[in-house]
Design a protein around this motif. Structure first.
Motif, PDB file in Angstrom:
ATOM      1  N   ASP A  47       0.864  -1.178   0.000  1.00 56.43           N
ATOM      2  CA  ASP A  47       0.000   0.000   0.000  1.00 56.43           C
ATOM      3  C   ASP A  47       0.900   1.227   0.000  1.00 56.43           C
ATOM      4  O   ASP A  47       1.207   1.790   1.050  1.00 56.43           O
ATOM      5  N   GLY A  48       1.340   1.628  -1.201  1.00 57.74           N
ATOM      6  CA  GLY A  48       2.263   2.753  -1.286  1.00 57.74           C
ATOM      7  C   GLY A  48       3.599   2.397  -0.676  1.00 57.74           C
ATOM      8  O   GLY A  48       4.226   1.392  -1.033  1.00 57.74           O
ATOM      9  N   ASN A  49       4.063   3.219   0.269  1.00 59.76           N
ATOM     10  CA  ASN A  49       5.317   2.950   0.960  1.00 59.76           C
ATOM     11  C   ASN A  49       5.135   2.088   2.201  1.00 59.76           C
ATOM     12  O   ASN A  49       6.073   1.933   2.990  1.00 59.76           O
ATOM     13  N   HIS A  50       3.929   1.554   2.393  1.00 57.61           N
ATOM     14  CA  HIS A  50       3.651   0.644   3.502  1.00 57.61           C
ATOM     15  C   HIS A  50       3.545  -0.767   2.939  1.00 57.61           C
ATOM     16  O   HIS A  50       2.765  -1.025   2.016  1.00 57.61           O
ATOM     17  N   GLU A  68       5.072  -4.808   9.412  1.00 61.76           N
ATOM     18  CA  GLU A  68       4.711  -3.755   8.474  1.00 61.76           C
ATOM     19  C   GLU A  68       5.904  -2.825   8.337  1.00 61.76           C
ATOM     20  O   GLU A  68       6.379  -2.260   9.328  1.00 61.76           O
ATOM     21  N   TYR A  69       6.407  -2.661   7.107  1.00 60.05           N
ATOM     22  CA  TYR A  69       7.506  -1.754   6.837  1.00 60.05           C
ATOM     23  C   TYR A  69       6.944  -0.437   6.305  1.00 60.05           C
ATOM     24  O   TYR A  69       6.087  -0.423   5.438  1.00 60.05           O
ATOM     25  N   THR A  70       7.458   0.664   6.820  1.00 56.89           N
ATOM     26  CA  THR A  70       7.198   1.993   6.268  1.00 56.89           C
ATOM     27  C   THR A  70       8.541   2.559   5.841  1.00 56.89           C
ATOM     28  O   THR A  70       9.411   2.797   6.683  1.00 56.89           O
ATOM     29  N   VAL A  71       8.731   2.751   4.534  1.00 54.77           N
ATOM     30  CA  VAL A  71      10.039   3.098   3.998  1.00 54.77           C
ATOM     31  C   VAL A  71       9.981   4.445   3.287  1.00 54.77           C
ATOM     32  O   VAL A  71       8.920   4.868   2.822  1.00 54.77           O
ATOM     33  N   PRO A  72      11.105   5.157   3.188  1.00 53.70           N
ATOM     34  CA  PRO A  72      11.147   6.430   2.441  1.00 53.70           C
ATOM     35  C   PRO A  72      11.069   6.174   0.936  1.00 53.70           C
ATOM     36  O   PRO A  72      11.182   5.052   0.458  1.00 53.70           O
TER      37      PRO A  72
END
Length: 261
Positions: free
Chosen positions: A42-45, A56-60
């Motif tokens: 889901d996008g950057n998630h 869950e990874y949240t990346v730049p």
């Protein structure tokens, strides 16, 4: 010349060097490379399965994953892909719970929660956490679906990502919930305000993998710091004992030459 000051200065320099070593190691960056399998995007998630569990990874924007030797952005990943990722301070991770619903039927939804009955007869209620905008995420074909877009009677195969385990309702609790919702509709009240608390669910929860990982990391770092302190203390004591027992060396006077008469 007395060599004691020179030796003592060298010993103190060694002690200072050893005392600075733990701080230098702590300040050095420690990237971690993990093997992952993409569960949803889901996008950057991203929701992935790695060595620590389901995360869950949240990346730049400039973050890259390695898949089959190629560098891919988060938007280029698809569920089922496997690869490696080198996590840094710019990467945010958290443990999540993933529930796969096959041929489920939406029983009710209030905008903040949704109740789904799976083909196995299990009744699950997923509640959106008001303190966390991503407390609940429903993905159909890898794409997010809003809870408010679901209607009673909808059939779906979905992957539901939550920060905690879903509530498991009994048939009696479901009947009571639907009856309360019907009464609320007749009285003009909102169903969310009259929705009863579900019956206690059987113990079927999965432990949070990241809590164990964080605990292990904290224990290992604390153990490393304690080991450094013990080594440093041992070196200091050994040096003081060595020089204390030996003491400064004194130059012995040369014997006088014998004179013959």
């Amino acid at each position: 010349m007395n060599p004691f000051p020179r030796r003592f200065g060298a010993a103190m320099a060694l002690v200072a060097l050893l005392s600075c070593a733990p701080a230098a190691l702590a300040a050095a960056p420690s990237p971690a490379t993990r093997n992952f399998e993409v569960l949803s995007t889901d996008g950057n998630h991203l929701v992935v399965r790695d060595e620590t569990g389901i995360q869950e990874y949240t990346v730049p924007e400039d973050f890259r994953f390695t898949v089959d030797g190629k560098e891919l952005a988060a938007a280029e990943l698809k569920p089922g892909m496997r690869g490696t990722a080198t996590l840094t301070d710019a990467t945010s991770t958290r443990a999540v719970h993933v529930t796969n619903v096959k041929m489920g039927t939406v029983i009710s939804q209030t905008g903040r929660s949704v109740t789904i009955k799976g083909d196995d007869g299990k009744i699950l209620r997923f509640t959106q956490s008001e303190a966390d905008a991503r407390g609940l995420q429903i993905l159909v074909d890898g794409k997010p679906v809003r809870v408010s877009n679901l209607n009673p009677g909808d059939r779906l195969d979905a992957t539901v990502v939550t920060t905690g385990t879903p509530e498991i309702l009994t048939a009696q609790a479901l009947d009571e919930s639907l009856a309360a919702a019907g009464e609320a509709a007749e009285n003009g009240a909102t169903p969310a305000a009259t929705e009863p608390v579900p019956a206690p669910a059987p113990a079927a929860s999965e432990p949070a993998a990241d809590a164990d990982a964080v605990t292990d990391a904290e224990d290992s770092s604390a153990g490393a710091a304690s080991l450094w302190m013990l080594v440093l203390l041992f070196v200091i004591v050994a040096l003081f004992v060595y020089f204390g027992l030996r003491g400064p060396r004194r130059n012995k006077p040369l014997p006088k030459p014998e004179t013959r008469t």
